[in-house]
Scaffold this motif. Structure first.
Motif, PDB file in Angstrom:
ATOM      1  N   ASN A 106      38.360  44.152  23.134  1.00  0.00           N
ATOM      2  CA  ASN A 106      37.541  42.664  23.631  1.00  0.00           C
ATOM      3  C   ASN A 106      36.341  43.612  23.911  1.00  0.00           C
ATOM      4  O   ASN A 106      35.373  44.878  24.110  1.00  0.00           O
ATOM      5  CB  ASN A 106      38.369  43.309  25.525  1.00  0.00           C
ATOM      6  CG  ASN A 106      39.187  42.765  25.658  1.00  0.00           C
ATOM      7  OD1 ASN A 106      39.797  41.407  24.953  1.00  0.00           O
ATOM      8  ND2 ASN A 106      39.974  43.024  26.238  1.00  0.00           N
ATOM      9  N   PRO A 107      35.604  42.807  23.966  1.00  0.00           N
ATOM     10  CA  PRO A 107      34.057  42.967  23.307  1.00  0.00           C
ATOM     11  C   PRO A 107      32.279  42.452  24.792  1.00  0.00           C
ATOM     12  O   PRO A 107      33.160  41.777  24.784  1.00  0.00           O
ATOM     13  CB  PRO A 107      33.266  42.323  22.319  1.00  0.00           C
ATOM     14  CG  PRO A 107      33.709  40.722  23.024  1.00  0.00           C
ATOM     15  CD  PRO A 107      34.977  41.841  22.861  1.00  0.00           C
ATOM     16  N   LEU A 108      31.803  43.751  24.477  1.00  0.00           N
ATOM     17  CA  LEU A 108      30.809  43.245  26.363  1.00  0.00           C
ATOM     18  C   LEU A 108      29.621  43.075  25.544  1.00  0.00           C
ATOM     19  O   LEU A 108      28.950  44.644  25.206  1.00  0.00           O
ATOM     20  CB  LEU A 108      31.090  43.993  27.353  1.00  0.00           C
ATOM     21  CG  LEU A 108      30.332  43.879  28.458  1.00  0.00           C
ATOM     22  CD1 LEU A 108      30.623  42.827  28.508  1.00  0.00           C
ATOM     23  CD2 LEU A 108      31.306  45.455  29.314  1.00  0.00           C
ATOM     24  N   VAL A 109      28.479  41.889  25.536  1.00  0.00           N
ATOM     25  CA  VAL A 109      27.523  42.423  24.690  1.00  0.00           C
ATOM     26  C   VAL A 109      26.505  42.547  26.119  1.00  0.00           C
ATOM     27  O   VAL A 109      26.370  41.732  26.895  1.00  0.00           O
ATOM     28  CB  VAL A 109      27.098  40.645  23.943  1.00  0.00           C
ATOM     29  CG1 VAL A 109      25.951  40.837  23.660  1.00  0.00           C
ATOM     30  CG2 VAL A 109      28.460  41.212  22.671  1.00  0.00           C
ATOM     31  N   VAL A 110      25.419  43.285  25.712  1.00  0.00           N
ATOM     32  CA  VAL A 110      24.186  43.406  27.139  1.00  0.00           C
ATOM     33  C   VAL A 110      23.283  42.674  26.282  1.00  0.00           C
ATOM     34  O   VAL A 110      22.855  43.557  24.917  1.00  0.00           O
ATOM     35  CB  VAL A 110      24.043  44.750  27.204  1.00  0.00           C
ATOM     36  CG1 VAL A 110      22.944  44.835  28.274  1.00  0.00           C
ATOM     37  CG2 VAL A 110      25.756  45.264  28.295  1.00  0.00           C
ATOM     38  N   TRP A 111      22.917  42.071  26.309  1.00  0.00           N
ATOM     39  CA  TRP A 111      21.143  41.407  25.708  1.00  0.00           C
ATOM     40  C   TRP A 111      20.345  40.108  26.498  1.00  0.00           C
ATOM     41  O   TRP A 111      21.034  39.125  27.449  1.00  0.00           O
ATOM     42  CB  TRP A 111      21.815  40.491  24.875  1.00  0.00           C
ATOM     43  CG  TRP A 111      20.667  40.483  23.529  1.00  0.00           C
ATOM     44  CD1 TRP A 111      19.492  39.699  23.550  1.00  0.00           C
ATOM     45  CD2 TRP A 111      20.802  41.536  22.863  1.00  0.00           C
ATOM     46  NE1 TRP A 111      18.518  40.656  22.654  1.00  0.00           N
ATOM     47  CE2 TRP A 111      19.282  41.323  22.185  1.00  0.00           C
ATOM     48  CE3 TRP A 111      21.422  42.341  21.836  1.00  0.00           C
ATOM     49  CZ2 TRP A 111      19.362  41.942  20.778  1.00  0.00           C
ATOM     50  CZ3 TRP A 111      21.139  42.959  20.733  1.00  0.00           C
ATOM     51  CH2 TRP A 111      20.224  43.597  19.664  1.00  0.00           C
ATOM     52  N   GLY A 112      18.942  40.590  26.665  1.00  0.00           N
ATOM     53  CA  GLY A 112      18.306  40.435  27.836  1.00  0.00           C
ATOM     54  C   GLY A 112      18.500  40.296  29.031  1.00  0.00           C
ATOM     55  O   GLY A 112      18.095  40.171  29.816  1.00  0.00           O
TER      56      GLY A 112
ATOM     57  N   ILE B  89      26.171  40.058  29.511  1.00  0.00           N
ATOM     58  CA  ILE B  89      25.695  40.827  30.384  1.00  0.00           C
ATOM     59  C   ILE B  89      24.209  40.521  30.326  1.00  0.00           C
ATOM     60  O   ILE B  89      23.306  40.741  29.057  1.00  0.00           O
ATOM     61  CB  ILE B  89      25.612  42.062  31.228  1.00  0.00           C
ATOM     62  CG1 ILE B  89      26.579  42.934  31.297  1.00  0.00           C
ATOM     63  CG2 ILE B  89      24.477  42.268  31.770  1.00  0.00           C
ATOM     64  CD1 ILE B  89      27.473  44.232  31.332  1.00  0.00           C
ATOM     65  N   SER B  90      23.980  39.560  30.783  1.00  0.00           N
ATOM     66  CA  SER B  90      21.987  38.290  30.650  1.00  0.00           C
ATOM     67  C   SER B  90      21.550  37.839  31.525  1.00  0.00           C
ATOM     68  O   SER B  90      22.185  37.895  32.015  1.00  0.00           O
ATOM     69  CB  SER B  90      22.579  37.825  29.586  1.00  0.00           C
ATOM     70  OG  SER B  90      20.629  37.235  28.832  1.00  0.00           O
ATOM     71  N   ASN B  91      20.319  38.203  31.839  1.00  0.00           N
ATOM     72  CA  ASN B  91      19.584  36.769  32.648  1.00  0.00           C
ATOM     73  C   ASN B  91      18.968  35.953  32.091  1.00  0.00           C
ATOM     74  O   ASN B  91      18.524  35.294  32.908  1.00  0.00           O
ATOM     75  CB  ASN B  91      18.120  38.285  33.186  1.00  0.00           C
ATOM     76  CG  ASN B  91      18.758  38.933  33.990  1.00  0.00           C
ATOM     77  OD1 ASN B  91      19.771  38.866  34.195  1.00  0.00           O
ATOM     78  ND2 ASN B  91      17.889  40.417  33.952  1.00  0.00           N
ATOM     79  N   GLU B  92      19.600  35.803  30.879  1.00  0.00           N
ATOM     80  CA  GLU B  92      18.443  35.020  29.603  1.00  0.00           C
ATOM     81  C   GLU B  92      20.328  33.388  29.095  1.00  0.00           C
ATOM     82  O   GLU B  92      20.616  34.053  29.118  1.00  0.00           O
ATOM     83  CB  GLU B  92      18.461  34.598  28.447  1.00  0.00           C
ATOM     84  CG  GLU B  92      17.150  36.006  28.445  1.00  0.00           C
ATOM     85  CD  GLU B  92      16.565  36.855  27.402  1.00  0.00           C
ATOM     86  OE1 GLU B  92      17.105  36.166  26.435  1.00  0.00           O
ATOM     87  OE2 GLU B  92      15.883  37.419  27.480  1.00  0.00           O
TER      88      GLU B  92
ATOM     89  N   PHE C 187      20.227  39.903  18.835  1.00  0.00           N
ATOM     90  CA  PHE C 187      20.998  38.767  19.080  1.00  0.00           C
ATOM     91  C   PHE C 187      22.259  38.440  18.393  1.00  0.00           C
ATOM     92  O   PHE C 187      23.432  38.339  18.660  1.00  0.00           O
ATOM     93  CB  PHE C 187      20.569  37.875  20.168  1.00  0.00           C
ATOM     94  CG  PHE C 187      22.122  37.104  21.296  1.00  0.00           C
ATOM     95  CD1 PHE C 187      22.830  38.072  22.068  1.00  0.00           C
ATOM     96  CD2 PHE C 187      21.918  36.068  20.569  1.00  0.00           C
ATOM     97  CE1 PHE C 187      23.367  37.581  22.768  1.00  0.00           C
ATOM     98  CE2 PHE C 187      23.136  35.707  21.901  1.00  0.00           C
ATOM     99  CZ  PHE C 187      23.584  36.002  22.704  1.00  0.00           C
ATOM    100  N   ASP C 188      21.788  38.016  16.843  1.00  0.00           N
ATOM    101  CA  ASP C 188      22.839  37.189  16.608  1.00  0.00           C
ATOM    102  C   ASP C 188      23.271  38.355  15.603  1.00  0.00           C
ATOM    103  O   ASP C 188      25.011  38.494  15.785  1.00  0.00           O
ATOM    104  CB  ASP C 188      22.107  36.660  15.320  1.00  0.00           C
ATOM    105  CG  ASP C 188      21.687  34.868  15.720  1.00  0.00           C
ATOM    106  OD1 ASP C 188      22.017  34.714  16.381  1.00  0.00           O
ATOM    107  OD2 ASP C 188      20.866  34.673  15.224  1.00  0.00           O
TER     108      ASP C 188
END
Length: 484
Positions: A249-255, A406-409, A387-388
């Motif tokens: 499983n992936p967890l992406v952090v961006w923004g 995980i992002s505020n956007e 991000f892509d």
């Protein structure tokens, strides 16, 4: 109770080889008994087959009443049942008490799901009515896992019994006591003889069970086992398969902007239950910049603060042991064979049994790694430029169980939600976040599009469409082209 197998309403001893369950935290024997033989398995399936017509014909309200009593018994036995689960799995008491809560909560959720998803609906038609009903399949084989040995098989068994199916249950060979306690509770609730049957054992017992004339296999476990079951039943389209498998499983952090807050979500995603949840984050994908590096540092620092200890230690632990010392040895060997920069090793814990490990963290940026699930507290970090690229890296897996952003956007979330391939997709929450009131399952190597939890009702009964009129009517006028 006399014996460790439960067949046709009676407890009895097996005649197979001895099976021993060990507390991974202490090495103490928790459960010891003989396993089921092939003949025992045959008798269990035959008992379930005999019991099926009476159980399926029983008014639904009576099945509901029995399972509501089962819920009451689980609540009454929470303390002793939770302690037994902790002894057998090594999980902290706070986790096993929560597991008992989920088991009890499953009853009401399943009753509601049955009514909403597989109940009876009726529409008026010119000739009378069209009615949709659901019928039970028959004999369900349930194979349970070791990580949630109560909650996960319970999530198959309760909706199956509500639907009118009968069950032959084989717990994981790592957690036979949990299976025994669950069946004891069902027996005490008044489930009739033959409706629930328990066979204990390992691979041979499971093989004997799937070789019988069963009507369904409800399984939670590894992707490799799931692939085997698909092949095994390739020529048996009549057997319903519900496969809840693992994930890379992936967890992406961006923004995001707070490395410590991000690290808290990462740690809860990757290391809870000592990494022994199929929905745990295995891959952390983040920007290759100063913020990404700050998140890695904060995650490593927080991992160092996680308490590790036995379930009955003086202080409450966040992480217990893996299911066995052998599992720890295998996990360390796999982790050691992986390339990349070791940030934190999957190490041993001084003063504790060999089943305990420390949370591991490795940066594999630019390194090809196997697309496999390592069932341990081991997190791979991959840094990317855009991000892509993060989305592409997240989807670079044959699995598809859970994923998180995980992002505020909010615009990032919309893009992530639209493009990620997973059955459970969370935003600013741990990847392990799930609810019994929602479906739970994945695609690809993570399942076969039959999610469990609230949607378990779907695979425990099949739809029957009926067109009905109260009396025979003259329909000659509806026949076109009749000669005089």
């Amino acid at each position: 109770m006399s014996g460790e197998l439960f067949i046709d309403g009676k407890w009895r001893s097996g005649a197979g080889s001895e099976l021993i369950s060990i507390d991974p935290a202490t090495g103490e024997v928790v459960w010891r008994a003989a396993t089921a033989t092939g003949a025992d398995v045959v008798q269990a399936v035959e008992a379930a087959r005999r019991a099926f017509p009476g159980w399926a014909d029983r008014p639904h309200e009576e099945r509901v009443a029995i399972l509501r009593r089962y819920k009451e018994i689980l609540v009454e036995r929470t303390a002793t049942f939770a302690e037994a689960l902790s002894r057998e799995t090594g999980k902290a008491l706070w986790e096993t008490k929560a597991e008992l809560g989920s088991m009890a909560g499953k009853v009401d959720l399943s009753i509601k799901a049955y009514q909403e998803r597989t109940g009876v609906t009726e529409n008026a038609m010119p000739f009378g009515r069209a009615v949709l009903r659901h019928r039970a399949h028959g004999v369900m084989a349930v194979l349970g896992p070791f990580n949630f040995p109560g909650h996960l098989p319970n999530g198959h068994i309760v909706p199956a019994l509500l639907a009118g199916d009968t069950v032959v249950f084989k717990p994981s060979e790592e957690t036979p006591l949990a299976g025994q306690l669950m069946v004891e509770a069902l027996e005490a609730a008044g489930v009739p003889a033959g409706v629930i049957n328990l066979v204990q054992g390992g691979r041979e017992t499971g093989q004997a069970l799937i070789n019988q004339e069963i009507d369904g296999l409800l399984f939670t476990g590894s992707a490799a086992a799931g692939a085997f079951f698909r092949r095994h039943f390739a020529d048996r389209p009549d057997v319903i398969l519900a496969l809840e498998l693992g994930g890379n499983n992936p967890l992406v952090v961006w923004g995001a902007d707070d490395p410590e807050a991000v690290a808290a979500l990462v740690v809860q995603s990757a290391y809870i239950t000592t990494g022994q949840r199929c929905s745990c984050a295995r891959r952390l994908i983040l920007p290759d910049d100063a913020f990404g590096r700050a998140v890695i540092e904060a995650t490593a620092a927080l991992a160092d603060r996680l308490s590790i200890g036995p379930w009955n230690g003086e202080n409450e632990a966040f992480m217990g042991p893996l299911i066995s010392a052998r599992a720890a040895d295998v996990a360390r060997a796999v982790a050691d064979s992986m390339g990349g920069e070791r940030i934190r090793p999957l190490g041993a814990v001084e003063g504790l049994s060999g089943a305990f490990v420390t949370p591991g963290l490795v940066d594999v940026t630019g390194v090809d790694t196997p697309d496999e699930e390592l069932f341990a507290p081991w997190l791979q970090v991959r840094r990317v430029a855009r991000f892509d690229d993060a989305l592409a890296a997240a989807n670079a897996t044959r699995y598809g169980l859970s994923a998180g952003l995980i992002s505020n956007e909010s615009s990032r979330w919309e893009a992530f939600l639209n493009r990620i391939r997973a059955g459970v997709v969370n935003w600013n929450r741990p990847t392990t976040g799930a609810a019994g009131s929602m479906p739970f399952g994945g695609l690809g190597a993570s399942g076969n599009h039959r999610p469990s939890a609230y949607y378990a009702a779907d695979y425990c009964a099949y739809p029957v469409a009926s067109f009905e009129a109260e009396a025979v009517a003259d329909t000659l006028k509806d026949i076109k082209g009749l000669r005089p």
